[in-house]
Design an enzyme around this catalytic site. Structure first.
Site, PDB file in Angstrom:
ATOM      1  N   CYS A   1      44.073  36.348  44.181  1.00 33.73           N
ATOM      2  CA  CYS A   1      44.053  35.515  42.971  1.00 33.73           C
ATOM      3  C   CYS A   1      42.634  35.066  42.668  1.00 33.73           C
ATOM      4  CB  CYS A   1      44.948  34.293  43.172  1.00 33.73           C
ATOM      5  SG  CYS A   1      44.938  33.180  41.757  1.00 33.73           S
TER       6      CYS A   1
ATOM      7  N   CYS B   1      44.825  32.213  47.861  1.00 39.69           N
ATOM      8  CA  CYS B   1      45.628  33.426  48.024  1.00 39.69           C
ATOM      9  C   CYS B   1      44.675  34.616  47.830  1.00 39.69           C
ATOM     10  CB  CYS B   1      46.767  33.460  47.013  1.00 39.69           C
ATOM     11  SG  CYS B   1      47.892  32.065  47.227  1.00 39.69           S
TER      12      CYS B   1
ATOM     13  N   CYS C   1      48.013  37.106  34.514  1.00 39.45           N
ATOM     14  CA  CYS C   1      48.241  36.330  35.746  1.00 39.45           C
ATOM     15  C   CYS C   1      47.110  36.557  36.729  1.00 39.45           C
ATOM     16  CB  CYS C   1      49.485  36.782  36.492  1.00 39.45           C
ATOM     17  SG  CYS C   1      50.963  36.738  35.550  1.00 39.45           S
TER      18      CYS C   1
ATOM     19  N   CYS D   1      51.392  28.953  29.152  1.00 46.64           N
ATOM     20  CA  CYS D   1      51.091  28.926  30.581  1.00 46.64           C
ATOM     21  C   CYS D   1      49.996  27.882  30.783  1.00 46.64           C
ATOM     22  CB  CYS D   1      50.627  30.328  30.970  1.00 46.64           C
ATOM     23  SG  CYS D   1      50.161  30.489  32.670  1.00 46.64           S
TER      24      CYS D   1
ATOM     25  N   ASN E   1      46.708  42.385  38.638  1.00 46.57           N
ATOM     26  CA  ASN E   1      45.647  42.411  37.629  1.00 46.57           C
ATOM     27  C   ASN E   1      44.317  42.251  38.343  1.00 46.57           C
ATOM     28  OD1 ASN E   1      47.341  42.424  35.210  1.00 46.57           O
ATOM     29  ND2 ASN E   1      47.973  40.401  35.925  1.00 46.57           N
TER      30      ASN E   1
ATOM     31  N   CYS F   1      41.700  25.907  42.604  1.00 44.79           N
ATOM     32  CA  CYS F   1      42.872  25.847  43.467  1.00 44.79           C
ATOM     33  C   CYS F   1      42.406  25.876  44.916  1.00 44.79           C
ATOM     34  CB  CYS F   1      43.797  27.031  43.201  1.00 44.79           C
ATOM     35  SG  CYS F   1      45.366  26.915  44.096  1.00 44.79           S
TER      36      CYS F   1
ATOM     37  N   GLU G   1      41.836  27.013  32.018  1.00 38.85           N
ATOM     38  CA  GLU G   1      42.314  27.904  30.974  1.00 38.85           C
ATOM     39  C   GLU G   1      43.805  27.724  30.762  1.00 38.85           C
ATOM     40  OE1 GLU G   1      39.074  31.423  30.924  1.00 38.85           O
ATOM     41  OE2 GLU G   1      40.639  31.670  32.415  1.00 38.85           O
TER      42      GLU G   1
HETATM   43  N1  SAH Z   1      49.795  28.129  42.375  1.00 41.90           N
HETATM   44  C1  SAH Z   1      51.013  28.406  41.668  1.00 41.90           C
HETATM   45  C2  SAH Z   1      50.760  28.603  40.195  1.00 41.90           C
HETATM   46  C3  SAH Z   1      49.965  29.857  39.836  1.00 41.90           C
HETATM   47  S1  SAH Z   1      51.075  30.967  39.167  1.00 41.90           S
HETATM   48  C4  SAH Z   1      51.695  29.598  42.288  1.00 41.90           C
HETATM   49  O1  SAH Z   1      51.099  30.232  43.158  1.00 41.90           O
HETATM   50  O2  SAH Z   1      52.842  29.865  41.972  1.00 41.90           O
HETATM   51  C5  SAH Z   1      50.216  32.409  38.956  1.00 41.90           C
HETATM   52  C6  SAH Z   1      51.037  33.588  39.396  1.00 41.90           C
HETATM   53  O3  SAH Z   1      50.258  34.786  39.265  1.00 41.90           O
HETATM   54  C7  SAH Z   1      51.394  33.483  40.855  1.00 41.90           C
HETATM   55  O4  SAH Z   1      52.612  34.071  41.143  1.00 41.90           O
HETATM   56  C8  SAH Z   1      50.253  34.250  41.458  1.00 41.90           C
HETATM   57  O5  SAH Z   1      50.528  34.614  42.767  1.00 41.90           O
HETATM   58  C9  SAH Z   1      50.141  35.424  40.516  1.00 41.90           C
HETATM   59  N2  SAH Z   1      48.835  36.068  40.600  1.00 41.90           N
HETATM   60  C10 SAH Z   1      47.703  35.545  41.056  1.00 41.90           C
HETATM   61  N3  SAH Z   1      46.701  36.422  41.001  1.00 41.90           N
HETATM   62  C11 SAH Z   1      47.215  37.551  40.495  1.00 41.90           C
HETATM   63  C12 SAH Z   1      46.655  38.827  40.157  1.00 41.90           C
HETATM   64  N4  SAH Z   1      45.373  39.071  40.357  1.00 41.90           N
HETATM   65  N5  SAH Z   1      47.469  39.744  39.617  1.00 41.90           N
HETATM   66  C13 SAH Z   1      48.758  39.453  39.395  1.00 41.90           C
HETATM   67  N6  SAH Z   1      49.341  38.278  39.684  1.00 41.90           N
HETATM   68  C14 SAH Z   1      48.577  37.331  40.223  1.00 41.90           C
END
Ligand code: SAH
Length: 366
Positions: free
Chosen positions: A121, A118, A343, A107, A300, A114, A94
């Site tokens: 995420c 984490c 995000c 974005c 989120n 991935c 996406e």
């Molecule tokens: N892998 C890279 C690129 C992804 S960036 C990184 O981790 O930086 C996506 C951003 O959104 C990251 O900061 C991630 O930690 C954040 N993110 C992931 N899941 C999220 C969620 N459920 N709610 C808010 N932010 C989130």
């Protein structure tokens, strides 16, 4: 390793120049070819009428222009758009466009799925399938620029910023991401300023160190916790590269960039987990030597997630504490909620998720 592919959308200017030399042509022809690819959006070599027939036919034999297929395009009530884009590997990723008054941020994704997992995420929950090629990453920008031109006829540049904050960990697809950023920043590509192309990482420290030798694009880190104990739970790659090593690599990167440039620190706020006043105070201490600005992202949610978004007053209190400590701290407002474009909500279609284990063992050494 850079994927071996002859998709010219993923060729940087120097790579295209060497290809032309190999084909017995003058390297400066790259100027014409790049303009056809990224300014005029050629889909076929036959369109390139100012290059010789001989060169057009050599290109057709050894190369292609592969713009990825758009499987779905959605628009949110707030103007945010999301595209589902097919990858050659079989899965889909996406990409999201977020319009604001004076800028437009795209974005982009760097991988199908991935490997880092984490805990908060949704992309991580999908597992890892494959890397995108440089052409597939640049192709996302090309698709957006083309499709947005019609929607914003009075803007001379619709996409002003690119952030690698879609699906994937960009520094684990290093060569393709680097090549793509070079094409995005090249005037013969998309002419986006180095300050406005941001590579975001969960903390792949060797990647950050290597990046400094190759580019001066902006850097963001996904920190999310002010100490190792908590960060180990939220961002498992922290067990391999703890906060101290991450911040020291960032300091070095910021030093190389020079001037007034800063590193962006992303911090997703999770209710009762990392959103307490003590966390804000500890964060302010831990970041004291890093020229940075902090982006707070209220969590989120997504189906099956165990976390909750903190109440707005907690978010503001956290922000105020950082501001009082002298930091630039912004709360990232949630956009595109109605189309799951925020995000951490990007899931694409990661058909075969089995690659994660092996890939993760390689990175995390365990
Ligand atoms: N892998 C890279 C690129 C992804 S960036 C990184 O981790 O930086 C996506 C951003 O959104 C990251 O900061 C991630 O930690 C954040 N993110 C992931 N899941 C999220 C969620 N459920 N709610 C808010 N932010 C989130």
């Amino acid at each position: 390793m850079r994927n071996t592919q002859q998709d010219l959308l993923g060729y940087t200017r120097p790579e295209l120049e060497s290809l032309l030399v190999e084909l017995g042509e003058k390297p400066w022809r790259a100027v014409q070819v790049l303009k056809w690819l990224h300014h005029r959006f050629a889909t076929d070599f036959e369109e390139m009428t100012d290059i010789s027939k001989v060169l057009r036919s050599s290109f057709s034999e050894i190369a292609e222009i592969h713009e990825p297929e758009v499987l779905l395009e959605q628009q949110s009530a707030d103007g945010t758009r999301k595209w589902l884009i097919k990858s050659r590997s079989g899965g889909a990723v996406e990409m999201v466009f977020i319009p604001e008054e004076n800028r437009g941020t795209l974005c982009v994704s760097s991988q199908v799925g991935c490997a880092l997992d984490c805990s908060f995420c949704s992309t991580g929950k999908q597992g890892f399938n494959s890397d995108l090629t440089a052409g597939e990453i640049v192709g996302q920008l090309r698709i957006a620029v083309k499709s947005l031109a019609a929607a914003y006829p009075d803007r001379n540049r619709v996409v002003t910023n690119v952030v690698f904050m879609g699906m994937g960990e960009p520094l684990l697809n290093f060569d393709n991401v680097l090549a793509a950023t070079q094409i995005m920043m090249d005037d013969l590509g998309y002419g986006i300023s180095k300050r406005k192309v941001t590579i975001s990482t969960a903390g792949v420290v060797p990647g950050i160190r290597k990046l400094a030798d190759h580019t001066d694009a902006s850097l963001a880190i996904s920190l999310h916790a002010p100490n190792n104990e908590l960060r180990n739970q939220l961002v498992p790659i922290n067990r391999k590269y703890p906060i101290e090593s991450l911040l020291s690599a960032c300091q070095e990167y910021a030093g190389r960039l020079g001037g007034k440039r800063t590193i962006t620190v992303e911090y997703t706020l999770l209710e009762g987990v990392n959103d307490q006043p003590a966390h804000a105070a500890e964060l302010a201490r831990v970041l004291k030597d890093l020229p940075c600005k902090i982006n707070l992202i209220p969590f989120n949610s997504f189906p099956g997630s165990e976390y909750r978004r903190p109440a707005p007053f907690r978010v503001s209190a956290f922000q105020d504490r950082l501001i009082r400590a002298g930091y630039g701290a912004m709360v990232r407002t949630t956009r595109g909620d109605d189309i799951d474009a925020a995000c951490g909500q990007l899931v694409g279609n990661v058909a075969d998720r089995t690659n994660r284990q092996e890939r993760y063992r390689k990175i995390a050494g365990g």
